[in-house]
Design a protein around this motif. Sequence first.
Motif, PDB file in Angstrom:
ATOM      1  N   THR A 165       0.607  -1.208   0.217  1.00 43.37           N
ATOM      2  CA  THR A 165       0.015   0.067   0.020  1.00 43.37           C
ATOM      3  C   THR A 165       0.849   1.452   0.066  1.00 43.37           C
ATOM      4  O   THR A 165       0.584   2.139  -0.929  1.00 43.37           O
ATOM      5  CB  THR A 165      -0.912   0.209   1.192  1.00 43.37           C
ATOM      6  N   MET A 166       1.910   1.309   0.863  1.00 46.18           N
ATOM      7  CA  MET A 166       2.824   2.397   0.995  1.00 46.18           C
ATOM      8  C   MET A 166       3.639   2.710  -0.400  1.00 46.18           C
ATOM      9  O   MET A 166       3.652   3.817  -0.763  1.00 46.18           O
ATOM     10  CB  MET A 166       3.885   2.192   1.825  1.00 46.18           C
ATOM     11  N   VAL A 167       3.954   1.604  -1.162  1.00 49.56           N
ATOM     12  CA  VAL A 167       4.647   1.691  -2.188  1.00 49.56           C
ATOM     13  C   VAL A 167       3.752   2.061  -3.317  1.00 49.56           C
ATOM     14  O   VAL A 167       4.153   3.217  -4.120  1.00 49.56           O
ATOM     15  CB  VAL A 167       5.375   0.028  -2.570  1.00 49.56           C
ATOM     16  N   PHE A 168       2.553   1.839  -3.436  1.00 52.38           N
ATOM     17  CA  PHE A 168       1.744   2.093  -4.355  1.00 52.38           C
ATOM     18  C   PHE A 168       1.095   3.438  -4.208  1.00 52.38           C
ATOM     19  O   PHE A 168       1.240   4.325  -5.300  1.00 52.38           O
ATOM     20  CB  PHE A 168       0.499   0.991  -4.522  1.00 52.38           C
ATOM     21  N   VAL A 169       0.937   4.186  -3.054  1.00 55.56           N
ATOM     22  CA  VAL A 169       0.524   5.348  -2.738  1.00 55.56           C
ATOM     23  C   VAL A 169       1.750   6.175  -3.006  1.00 55.56           C
ATOM     24  O   VAL A 169       1.457   7.301  -4.085  1.00 55.56           O
ATOM     25  CB  VAL A 169       0.366   5.585  -1.240  1.00 55.56           C
ATOM     26  N   VAL A 170       2.982   5.689  -3.032  1.00 52.63           N
ATOM     27  CA  VAL A 170       4.183   6.769  -3.366  1.00 52.63           C
ATOM     28  C   VAL A 170       4.395   6.683  -4.870  1.00 52.63           C
ATOM     29  O   VAL A 170       4.510   7.651  -5.356  1.00 52.63           O
ATOM     30  CB  VAL A 170       5.240   6.061  -2.783  1.00 52.63           C
ATOM     31  N   ALA A 171       4.148   5.658  -5.351  1.00 51.83           N
ATOM     32  CA  ALA A 171       4.148   5.243  -7.039  1.00 51.83           C
ATOM     33  C   ALA A 171       3.138   6.192  -7.827  1.00 51.83           C
ATOM     34  O   ALA A 171       3.272   6.657  -8.723  1.00 51.83           O
ATOM     35  CB  ALA A 171       3.878   3.843  -7.186  1.00 51.83           C
ATOM     36  N   LEU A 172       1.952   6.255  -6.925  1.00 47.02           N
ATOM     37  CA  LEU A 172       0.773   7.064  -7.620  1.00 47.02           C
ATOM     38  C   LEU A 172       1.400   8.471  -7.751  1.00 47.02           C
ATOM     39  O   LEU A 172       1.290   9.126  -8.687  1.00 47.02           O
ATOM     40  CB  LEU A 172      -0.644   6.942  -6.864  1.00 47.02           C
ATOM     41  N   CYS A 173       1.551   8.951  -6.403  1.00 40.66           N
ATOM     42  CA  CYS A 173       2.311  10.301  -6.308  1.00 40.66           C
ATOM     43  C   CYS A 173       3.546  10.568  -7.366  1.00 40.66           C
ATOM     44  O   CYS A 173       3.492  11.600  -7.865  1.00 40.66           O
ATOM     45  CB  CYS A 173       2.501  10.765  -5.057  1.00 40.66           C
ATOM     46  N   ALA A 174       4.279   9.761  -7.247  1.00 41.94           N
ATOM     47  CA  ALA A 174       5.528   9.615  -8.191  1.00 41.94           C
ATOM     48  C   ALA A 174       5.352   9.893  -9.741  1.00 41.94           C
ATOM     49  O   ALA A 174       5.707  10.687 -10.459  1.00 41.94           O
ATOM     50  CB  ALA A 174       6.447   8.642  -7.872  1.00 41.94           C
ATOM     51  N   VAL A 175       4.460   8.826 -10.247  1.00 36.05           N
ATOM     52  CA  VAL A 175       3.998   8.946 -11.519  1.00 36.05           C
ATOM     53  C   VAL A 175       3.395  10.095 -12.084  1.00 36.05           C
ATOM     54  O   VAL A 175       3.847  10.915 -13.101  1.00 36.05           O
ATOM     55  CB  VAL A 175       3.274   7.432 -12.026  1.00 36.05           C
ATOM     56  N   ILE A 176       2.640  10.886 -11.223  1.00 37.98           N
ATOM     57  CA  ILE A 176       2.029  11.995 -11.394  1.00 37.98           C
ATOM     58  C   ILE A 176       3.110  13.134 -11.532  1.00 37.98           C
ATOM     59  O   ILE A 176       3.183  14.016 -12.462  1.00 37.98           O
ATOM     60  CB  ILE A 176       0.805  12.289 -10.660  1.00 37.98           C
ATOM     61  N   SER A 177       3.709  13.081 -10.349  1.00 42.21           N
ATOM     62  CA  SER A 177       5.027  14.262 -10.123  1.00 42.21           C
ATOM     63  C   SER A 177       5.969  14.307 -11.025  1.00 42.21           C
ATOM     64  O   SER A 177       6.436  15.291 -11.992  1.00 42.21           O
ATOM     65  CB  SER A 177       5.699  14.179  -8.768  1.00 42.21           C
ATOM     66  N   ILE A 178       6.547  13.089 -11.729  1.00 45.99           N
ATOM     67  CA  ILE A 178       7.607  13.010 -12.452  1.00 45.99           C
ATOM     68  C   ILE A 178       6.944  13.461 -13.947  1.00 45.99           C
ATOM     69  O   ILE A 178       7.834  14.088 -14.832  1.00 45.99           O
ATOM     70  CB  ILE A 178       8.179  11.657 -12.676  1.00 45.99           C
ATOM     71  N   SER A 179       5.882  12.842 -14.353  1.00 46.11           N
ATOM     72  CA  SER A 179       5.482  13.155 -15.619  1.00 46.11           C
ATOM     73  C   SER A 179       5.089  14.986 -15.608  1.00 46.11           C
ATOM     74  O   SER A 179       5.414  15.535 -16.593  1.00 46.11           O
ATOM     75  CB  SER A 179       3.941  12.528 -15.731  1.00 46.11           C
ATOM     76  N   LEU A 180       4.481  15.408 -14.503  1.00 52.18           N
ATOM     77  CA  LEU A 180       4.335  16.858 -14.698  1.00 52.18           C
ATOM     78  C   LEU A 180       5.802  17.595 -14.601  1.00 52.18           C
ATOM     79  O   LEU A 180       5.839  18.631 -15.322  1.00 52.18           O
ATOM     80  CB  LEU A 180       3.471  17.343 -13.308  1.00 52.18           C
TER      81      LEU A 180
END
Length: 396
Positions: A194-209
């Motif tokens: 859960t922790m990994v996927f929450v971070v991954a969700l934020c990361a994939v949005i942030s790195i794209s932005l």
Amino acid sequence: MRLDVPTLFAVVTLVALLMAGWICFMAWGKPARDALWAWGLALLAYAGSHVLFAMLGPQPLASLVIGGNVAYSVALSLMLLALRRFDGLDTQAGPPLLVQLQLFAPVLAIVLLYLLLMDQYAARVVAGSLTFSLQIVFILRSLLDRRMPRHGRGRYILLTAFFALLASLLLRSLAAAMGWMASNDDDAGRLWLTMVFVVALCAVISISLGFVYMTMERAELRNFELAMKDMLTGLSNRRAISDQLHMAVSRAQRQGQYLSVLMLDIDHFKRVNDGYGHQAGDAVLRGVAHTLLSRLRAQDQIGRFGGEEFLLMLPDTSLEGAATLAEALRQAVEATPTQWGAHRISVTISIGVAGGVITGAVTVDGLVAAADSAMYRAKQSGRNRCEVAPPLLAPN
């Protein structure tokens, strides 16, 4: 509130696919080596890894586990490649050997490690997380490379996202090494996932932005350079040097300082174009610009004012000091011919010098006109010489 892991899985995958689609759409029509293409493909590989993970059952197939982790590693390698292309580090010949190792060795390592450790859950989680962490370190080094020009907030967004992703991977590796999670299906394993996927969700949005924003900043910088730079010589254009001169005059007026201006013109430049061609003329302009620029102080400003005319602005420089520099520049240009094929093209310059203590009565137009008049006197007197305008105001 407990977050549902499959739902998080689906959301991360959908967001990655959506971001990949839009970035590839932005890259449409650009060369295949454009950084946007590499970044879009990286997000597709990232989404592909999640699709493979989603297919895992209670008894995971080795091929799906290895394939998912390889796709994740490929995504990180493509992101590193995109950043290098964005910074203009890779030529048509491809990246150097050390960078190729950074791109390909982690992917190969994931294949080998997961083949060897397939039956050892904790060991493969540690090995995989540490390998991915190393890839992120390569990315962070690229983002923090001091040789590269900074591009504002987009780079900081990427740094924040990748540092967060690195921290989550290192924590998961620590949890597996300490025995805090036995598999992805127990309570501890689901918590870490859960922790990994929450971070991954934020990361994939942030790195794209962050990457898109960095691309926009690059475009804005390019537009600014087109508006303010002379593309042939790399010097400030007439608009830019005029703006700089207005600011310098205002500052000198407030502080009662010296300010001098040099107007330079290449003698008989038409003969160069007629005798050798316009490309040779362009080479001569670049050569003269380089010779002048190499002999100026850091605070001095130079711009291409017209076809073969240059304007030099010398803050805190008296008329006598400016005249001394003008003569040194004249001699330097005369002694530095431009190599054009088998030809060495020698040119000379005529220089007009104006300046002094700047008072409220001095205007930019008046200062430039004085230097321009002095330059034409130099031409009328035989060229390849310097002429000094009358002082604006003698110092007290």
